[in-house]
Scaffold this motif. Structure first.
Motif, PDB file in Angstrom:
ATOM      1  N   TRP A 108       6.011  -5.307  -5.206  1.00 10.76           N
ATOM      2  CA  TRP A 108       5.023  -4.302  -4.848  1.00 10.76           C
ATOM      3  C   TRP A 108       5.419  -2.936  -5.409  1.00 10.76           C
ATOM      4  O   TRP A 108       4.572  -2.192  -5.878  1.00 10.76           O
ATOM      5  CB  TRP A 108       4.862  -4.244  -3.322  1.00 10.76           C
ATOM      6  N   GLU A 112       3.343  -0.999  -8.364  1.00 13.08           N
ATOM      7  CA  GLU A 112       2.868   0.372  -8.176  1.00 13.08           C
ATOM      8  C   GLU A 112       3.329   1.271  -9.319  1.00 13.08           C
ATOM      9  O   GLU A 112       2.555   2.077  -9.847  1.00 13.08           O
ATOM     10  CB  GLU A 112       3.362   0.910  -6.839  1.00 13.08           C
ATOM     11  N   VAL A 150       0.865   2.379   1.725  1.00 11.70           N
ATOM     12  CA  VAL A 150       0.107   1.878   0.579  1.00 11.70           C
ATOM     13  C   VAL A 150      -0.396   0.451   0.774  1.00 11.70           C
ATOM     14  O   VAL A 150      -0.840  -0.186  -0.182  1.00 11.70           O
ATOM     15  CB  VAL A 150       0.941   1.969  -0.724  1.00 11.70           C
ATOM     16  N   GLY A 172       5.098   4.891   0.385  1.00 12.60           N
ATOM     17  CA  GLY A 172       4.914   5.331  -0.984  1.00 12.60           C
ATOM     18  C   GLY A 172       4.871   6.843  -1.039  1.00 12.60           C
ATOM     19  O   GLY A 172       4.620   7.507  -0.022  1.00 12.60           O
ATOM     20  N   ARG A 174       2.673   8.927  -2.901  1.00 10.91           N
ATOM     21  CA  ARG A 174       1.480   8.939  -3.737  1.00 10.91           C
ATOM     22  C   ARG A 174       0.459   9.894  -3.129  1.00 10.91           C
ATOM     23  O   ARG A 174       0.834  10.912  -2.580  1.00 10.91           O
ATOM     24  CB  ARG A 174       0.918   7.513  -3.863  1.00 10.91           C
ATOM     25  N   TYR A 178      -5.185   7.370  -3.241  1.00 12.89           N
ATOM     26  CA  TYR A 178      -4.666   6.107  -3.776  1.00 12.89           C
ATOM     27  C   TYR A 178      -4.522   5.074  -2.666  1.00 12.89           C
ATOM     28  O   TYR A 178      -4.896   3.910  -2.842  1.00 12.89           O
ATOM     29  CB  TYR A 178      -3.326   6.338  -4.465  1.00 12.89           C
ATOM     30  N   VAL A 182      -6.456   1.379  -2.533  1.00 11.27           N
ATOM     31  CA  VAL A 182      -5.859   0.049  -2.367  1.00 11.27           C
ATOM     32  C   VAL A 182      -6.605  -0.730  -1.282  1.00 11.27           C
ATOM     33  O   VAL A 182      -6.838  -1.939  -1.417  1.00 11.27           O
ATOM     34  CB  VAL A 182      -4.363   0.156  -2.028  1.00 11.27           C
ATOM     35  N   PHE A 217      -2.473  -1.989  -9.815  1.00 13.56           N
ATOM     36  CA  PHE A 217      -1.357  -2.268  -8.908  1.00 13.56           C
ATOM     37  C   PHE A 217      -1.390  -3.714  -8.439  1.00 13.56           C
ATOM     38  O   PHE A 217      -0.397  -4.446  -8.552  1.00 13.56           O
ATOM     39  CB  PHE A 217      -1.421  -1.301  -7.722  1.00 13.56           C
TER      40      PHE A 217
END
Length: 252
Positions: A108, A112, A150, A172, A174, A178, A182, A217
């Motif tokens: 994962w 990413e 995430v 994450g 991010r 984002y 997901v 991803f």
């Protein structure tokens, strides 16, 4: 007692739940961080439990309180994203160590990094063609990065009192957009969600690049390592082609 909700392999012993972890450093950070963080009234998470000598991870296992009466919110994607917003508002003070994030090698994390063009995952054939198409739809990030979960899609529940509960945090560094993308990608790929769900990400000029990155991803995680013989490559790729078609139709 084996219980369901969140990741697999979870066992309950009275009021404690234990589960295996993929990355010890990631799990230790998460347990310590969420133990020190007080949840607000409108969202919560299982309280991490340490051993009597203060260890958060033992032989690849962690422990947390058992939360009874959990009902999944899955399939009500607008609510999942709304609860995710509450969760992210409650966790603005968290900042995972950059060294830990960069050192992660599970699929994962690698998927990413691939989606953000930080560490390409080698792809060939049709997966590579799909990835190239998705990459062409991505745009540089403009929002500030922060701590996000995430993998919200299957990890949002409501307890017996009606309070939202977020499980199995996938940390994450991010953007919240984002993280939401997901959720939408997962819903379209695996739950047959209607195309209108893309509207949860905003107007097409915003939604399309974010969704493309989230799809990259997931695609990379599918192919970053050998899959079991039961993995249906043809069905998986058909799902990505379907979502790409939906995206193209909405942008016309």
């Amino acid at each position: 007692i084996e219980i369901h909700g969140g990741v697999s392999g979870v066992l309950r012993f009275d009021d404690i739940v234990i589960k295996p972890v993929t990355d010890v450093a990631e799990a230790a950070w998460e347990q310590a961080a969420f133990s020190a963080l007080a949840p607000p009234a409108d969202v919560r998470w299982p309280r991490p439990v340490a051993t009597t000598n203060g260890q958060w991870v033992v032989d690849g296992w962690i422990a947390a309180e058992f939360v009874p009466g959990l009902v999944p919110v899955r399939l009500d994607w607008a609510v999942v994203i709304e609860i995710g917003a509450r969760f992210h508002a409650a966790t603005t003070s968290l900042e995972p160590p950059a060294t830990m994030l960069r050192a992660r090698t599970h699929r994962w994390a690698r998927g990413e990094r691939h989606a953000f063009d930080e560490e390409p995952v080698p792809l060939t054939g049709e997966p590579a063609e799909l990835d190239t198409e998705l990459q062409s739809r991505c745009e540089p990030e403009t929002s500030d990065r922060r701590f996000v979960h995430v993998d919200l899609g299957g990890n949002v529940f409501v307890d017996g009192d009606g309070t939202p509960v977020v499980l199995d945090v996938a940390p994450g560094w991010r953007t919240t957009m984002y993280a939401n993308a997901v959720v939408v990608a997962d819903a379209l790929l695996w739950s047959g969600a209607d195309t209108e769900i893309i509207d949860l990400l905003g107007p097409p000029e915003t939604a399309s690049p974010q969704l493309a990155r989230a799809l990259r991803f997931r695609l990379a995680t599918e192919y970053v390592e050998p899959r079991p013989s039961s993995f249906d490559h043809r069905r998986a790729l058909a799902a990505y082609r379907r979502v790409l078609e939906l995206m193209s139709n909405r942008n016309q």
